[in-house]
Structure formats: structure tokens, C-alpha cells
Design an enzyme around this catalytic site. Structure first.
Site, mmCIF file in Angstrom:
data_model
loop_
_atom_site.group_PDB
_atom_site.id
_atom_site.type_symbol
_atom_site.label_atom_id
_atom_site.label_comp_id
_atom_site.label_asym_id
_atom_site.label_seq_id
_atom_site.Cartn_x
_atom_site.Cartn_y
_atom_site.Cartn_z
ATOM 1 C CE LYS B 81 -3.809 1.887 2.837
ATOM 2 N NZ LYS B 81 -4.692 1.562 3.981
ATOM 3 C CB SER B 156 -7.699 3.523 3.045
ATOM 4 O OG SER B 156 -6.911 2.933 4.088
ATOM 5 C CB SER B 180 -8.269 0.561 5.904
ATOM 6 O OG SER B 180 -9.000 1.755 6.024
#
Lengths: 66, 466
Positions: B81, B156, B180
């Protein structure tokens, strides 16, 4: 329940304190969520005396897993 | 594996690589082929590190042929990420503010995955600073769901969810402040584990909310998550919240079945507090039947209303985020996306007393969960309310639209995994969440693995990945 509405003067004060420069549209939109925030604030307030401990950070201990 | 062939799980690939029946170079090339074929539709990558991936795969293959694999991750294509710092590689947090940010040091999680021999395919799409989203006013567009690209991945860790589901990578790093990791796992039909707070180092990962942030694995199966967690877990002096806790073998209990396990159903969360879609409810009901068939004892358990957990976590998150990004909020507010601006604005409305009351409530809720789980091994509820909404249908102020099912275990800091529990009428995945006691990831993974192996959902990939 904390206040569910906010006046322009209070809003301006809070935003100035936070150092945020918002557009008029953002200021108006922000007013619409004050009620939602107030509901959240009410939910974390429980009947608890001053001796109720503050947990300043969460750190599970091995014995918690027992 | 080929670009149009079956996609192995991490565990399958690791076994084949160890047996010298699968070439890490060919595996990496097949993943790259998928990226080239699908990325335009999915937006899963912020930065593709193709040359580096091929070089790492070649080096890994040579080492494996010479002396065997360092770990099950050796030669496995992964992604990070883009809030995870990577030495010499841009780490943008998908924000205009950090477009030129090139760290000089790896985050601990990135360093540990590299030390395990993984092959870095690139940096993956995220909501800006792991917040808000989906946003269309960022330097890159939001990720799209491989099951239907009109639909949301959740966030996210949106790029990780999309990339794993589409077979572009076999596993990746997600971060989880209110869901997330588990949200994208749920909506993309993969497995995503949020470990116990402090088990995986946060060092070198941009914060969303200090006391709620967790770093963890996202992969196709729970077994894959166990293999990845093995490389990630353990104390780190660079993270002040790092737990000094021994790291067990997370795969040791996999396959041992569920006979005698005690499972609690937090039924009111998904049936009353926030009623889930019929397909999600069916997935939970079927899971309960499966657990009983496997020999587990299942009973209902009652906690405080879901909205209490959500309020507690949200107030803490709003405040800690506002503190973390205060300087840029004051000086570069216009450079944030509209959605992150809205989140940062909320910080002005939460007083110090509000925050402390939320932290005190957190202590009470943690104690309540611990007591409720005293005679249980895990608890279950929904991973998400239903199938993924379209990108256009995500509420503008999602924080106030509805509580989420994942926040309770951020508040408690306890391990929780989202796994696929079926499919809804639109053909998109629905999800089950399994949560355990602190540091009992092995138990959570054992239950999730047994569930996956007793059901057929891991055999189904998004059609575009075929």
C-alpha cells in the site's frame, strides 16, 4: 446530548483555532454534520465517576489472551 | 501459472517453488502480464516496479536453486500500500502533497517482507493518507472492484484488495484504522487480517490514527495470511507501540479442524444494529451451520450497540488524524482531496474532553469484549453490510451514514479477519468477519481456514482474472 447546531460565530472561532481556511460552501456543509458528531459524543459519555480510569493507550498483555 | 491460467494461492506457489516445480521468474512474469492486461480497468497500482520485480525474481530463483527458499514468501510477487515507506521508491500516500517524496529507509513491514525474499511488484492504490475515498480529485484515480469495475473496492487498502483479487499479486500489505484491511477484503472477496495492535510494526507507515492503526496481510486465503503474518510479526524498537510478545507458528494449527472450538455470534450487530443484506445474512447463517458441522459449539453473544463502538473509534480517529496532519491542514489544506478535507475539518469540533471520554469509553468496551469472550475462542459478525456499492453510491459523509462492522476490533485492538462467505444477487462477494482474543491470530486463522476449506468460495475468481 451536546449541542446539535452551531452558529456562524462559534464555527468561525473553532475553525480559526484549528487554523483551517474553508470556503463558504464547506462551512455550510460542516454545519450539517454537527448533529451526527453530537450523537457520537453522547455515546461515549457514560455514568462514570472521576475514579474511572483513563486508558491512555491500548497495549494488550499476554495474560489478556488467557 | 500463465497469464490466462489458474492463479495459485501463496501457499500453493510456495510449495511448488520449494519443490522447484514453479519458477519465481515465470510466476512474476505471469503476474506482470495480468497487470498489463487489467491495470487500465482497475487502477490498483500507483507505481509498478517491473524491472525491479524481474531482477528480484531472478535473484530469488538463483538463490532457491542454490540453497532452497528462505521462507514461503521467497519468490512470491507482492505489493505494498502506498503509505508504506520504501527506500528509493516514491511513497505518495496518493496525495498531491507527497508526489515527490522518496524515502531513504524501508518501513519495517517492507523490510521484513524483503528479507523473507518476496518480489516487490509495486506500490498500491490507497485512499489519500488512508482516509476518505473514493476520490476523483487525487493525482491517480481510485481503484475499481475486479468483480465489477463500476463498483467500489472499499478502502483504504483499495489497490491491495483489487490486485490480490485479480491475481496481479499473490499477497499485499494493507493497513486498518477502522476496517481498511477487512473492508477491501470483504468487497473484493479475499482474506484480510487485522492483527492485534502492536503485533506488526507501524514504523515507516504513514499514520491515520496512532492508537487505531494496524498493519496486516491481505491475500486470497487465510492460510496465505498466516504465511505472510509469519514474516511480519514481532517486536520492533522503531515502533513505540510494538508488543513484546512471542511469535508462534501461525500455520501450526491450520487443518486441525474445529472440534471443541467455542464460537460466539454477535447477532445484534448484523441483525438489529445495522441490518445486513439478505446474501450477507445467509452467508453468516450458513457459516454457523458449517461451524456446527465441523464440531464447534456456537452461541449468541451480546455486546454494546455497534453504534457505541463506531462512535468511540470515530471520535478517537478524527482527533488523532487531525493531530497527525495538523501542520499540513493549516498550511496546505487546499492540496488535500475534498474527502480528506472533510475529515480534517471534523477535528475542529472534537474537544479534548470529548477525546478523553472516548478513550475512557474505549477502556470500558475493551473490558466488555474480554468478559464476553472469556469462554469463547472467537466471535463472528458481518465483514460488510452487503455487496460493494457502485463508486457513485458511496456516501459523501460515510462516517455518519452508518456504523461499520470492523471498527469494534480496532477499538479493542484484537485480531479480526474478513473472509468470503458467498456472493450476492449482483455477483459480488459478501463477507464474514471472525475476531479473536489479543495475540490469538493462530486461533482466528484456524477458524477462517477451516471455513474456507469447508466451502467452495475460494474456487471462484473475478471473471476478468480468468
Amino acid at each position: 446530548m451536546p449541542p446539535t447546531t452551531i452558529g456562524d460565530e462559534t464555527l468561525a472561532h473553532l475553525l480559526a483555532e484549528a487554523g483551517l481556511s474553508l470556503t463558504d460552501a464547506q462551512r455550510q456543509e460542516l454545519k450539517t454534520v454537527v448533529q451526527g458528531l453530537a450523537a457520537m459524543k453522547a455515546r461515549v459519555r457514560q455514568p462514570r465517576g472521576p475514579l474511572a480510569e483513563l486508558a491512555h493507550g491500548f497495549a494488550p498483555k499476554p495474560e489478556d489472551a488467557a | 501459472m500463465s497469464a490466462d491460467g489458474n492463479i495459485p494461492t501463496l501457499a500453493e506457489a510456495a510449495r511448488l517453488i520449494a519443490a522447484r516445480q514453479l519458477s519465481p521468474v515465470e510466476l512474476t512474469q505471469a503476474c506482470l502480464d495480468r497487470v498489463h492486461r487489467l491495470e487500465e480497468r482497475l487502477n490498483a497500482f500507483v507505481l509498478l516496479t517491473e524491472e525491479r520485480a524481474i531482477a528480484e525474481a531472478k535473484a530469488g530463483e538463483a538463490e532457491i536453486m542454490r540453497s532452497g527458499p528462505r521462507s514461503p514468501l521467497h519468490g512470491i510477487p507482492i505489493g505494498l500500500k502506498d503509505i508504506v515507506e520504501t527506500a528509493g521508491l516514491r511513497t505518495t500516500c496518493q496525495s498531491a502533497i507527497l508526489q515527490d517524496h522518496v524515502p531513504t529507509e524501508d518501513a519495517t513491514c517492507a523490510a521484513r517482507l524483503a528479507a523473507a525474499g518476496s518480489v516487490l511488484m509495486g506500490k498500491l492504490t490507497t485512499h489519500e493518507f488512508a482516509d476518505g475515498g473514493p476520490s476523483f480529485d487525487l493525482p491517480q484515480p481510485p481503484a475499481r472492484n475486479p468483480w465489477n469495475t463500476d463498483h467500489f473496492t472499499a478502502g483504504s487498502s483499495s489497490g491491495t484488495g483489487a490486485a490480490v483479487a485479480a491475481g496481479m499479486i499473490l499477497c499485499g500489505i494493507g493497513t486498518d484504522t477502522g476496517g481498511s484491511i477487512r473492508g477491501p477484503a470483504a468487497l473484493c472477496g479475499i482474506a484480510g487480517l487485522k492483527p492485534t495492535y502492536g503485533l506488526v510494526s507501524r514504523a515507516g507507515v504513514f499514520p491515520a490514527a496512532f492508537s487505531l492503526d494496524h498493519i496486516g496481510p491481505m491475500a486470497w486465503t487465510a492460510e496465505d495470511c498466516a504465511l505472510m503474518l509469519q514474516a511480519l510479526a514481532g517486536p520492533d524498537p522503531r515502533d513505540p507501540a510494538s508488543a513484546q510478545h512471542p511469535v508462534p507458528d501461525y500455520t501450526a494449527a491450520l487443518g486441525q479442524g474445529l472440534r471443541g472450538m467455542r464460537i460466539g455470534v454477535i447477532r445484534h450487530f448484523h441483525e438489529t444494529d445495522l441490518k445486513v443484506a439478505p446474501a450477507t445474512q445467509k452467508g453468516i447463517d450458513d457459516a454457523v451451520a458449517t461451524f456446527r458441522d465441523l464440531g464447534a459449539m456456537v452461541r449468541d453473544v451480546t455486546l454494546s450497540p455497534l453504534a457505541d463502538w463506531h462512535a468511540c473509534g470515530s471520535l478517537i480517529s478524527i482527533t488523532e488524524r487531525a493531530a497527525a496532519y495538523e501542520e499540513w491542514a493549516r498550511t496546505r489544506f487546499a492540496d488535500f482531496s475534498e474527502r480528506v478535507q472533510r475529515r480534517l475539518m471534523l477535528g475542529a469540533f472534537v474537544s479534548g474532553v470529548d477525546y478523553v471520554q472516548a478513550v475512557r469509553r474505549r477502556r470500558e468496551l475493551c473490558a466488555e469484549l474480554a468478559a464476553a469472550m472469556a469462554d469463547l475462542d472467537v466471535v463472528i459478525t458481518a465483514g460488510a453490510p452487503g455487496e460493494a456499492p457502485t463508486l457513485e453510491d458511496v456516501p459523501r459523509w460515510d462516517l455518519f451514514a452508518a456504523p461499520n462492522f470492523t471498527m469494534p476490533f480496532n477499538v479493542a485492538g484484537t485480531p479480526a479477519i474478513a473472509v468470503c462467505s458467498g456472493f450476492g444477487p449482483a455477483g459480488l462477494p459478501v463477507s464474514l468477519q471472525i475476531a479473536g482474543k489479543p495475540f490469538q491470530e493462530a486461533v482466528v486463522l484456524r477458524v477462517a481456514d477451516a471455513f474456507e476449506k469447508a466451502t467452495g468460495f475460494r474456487a471462484m475468481r473475478p471473471p476478468m482474472a480468468a
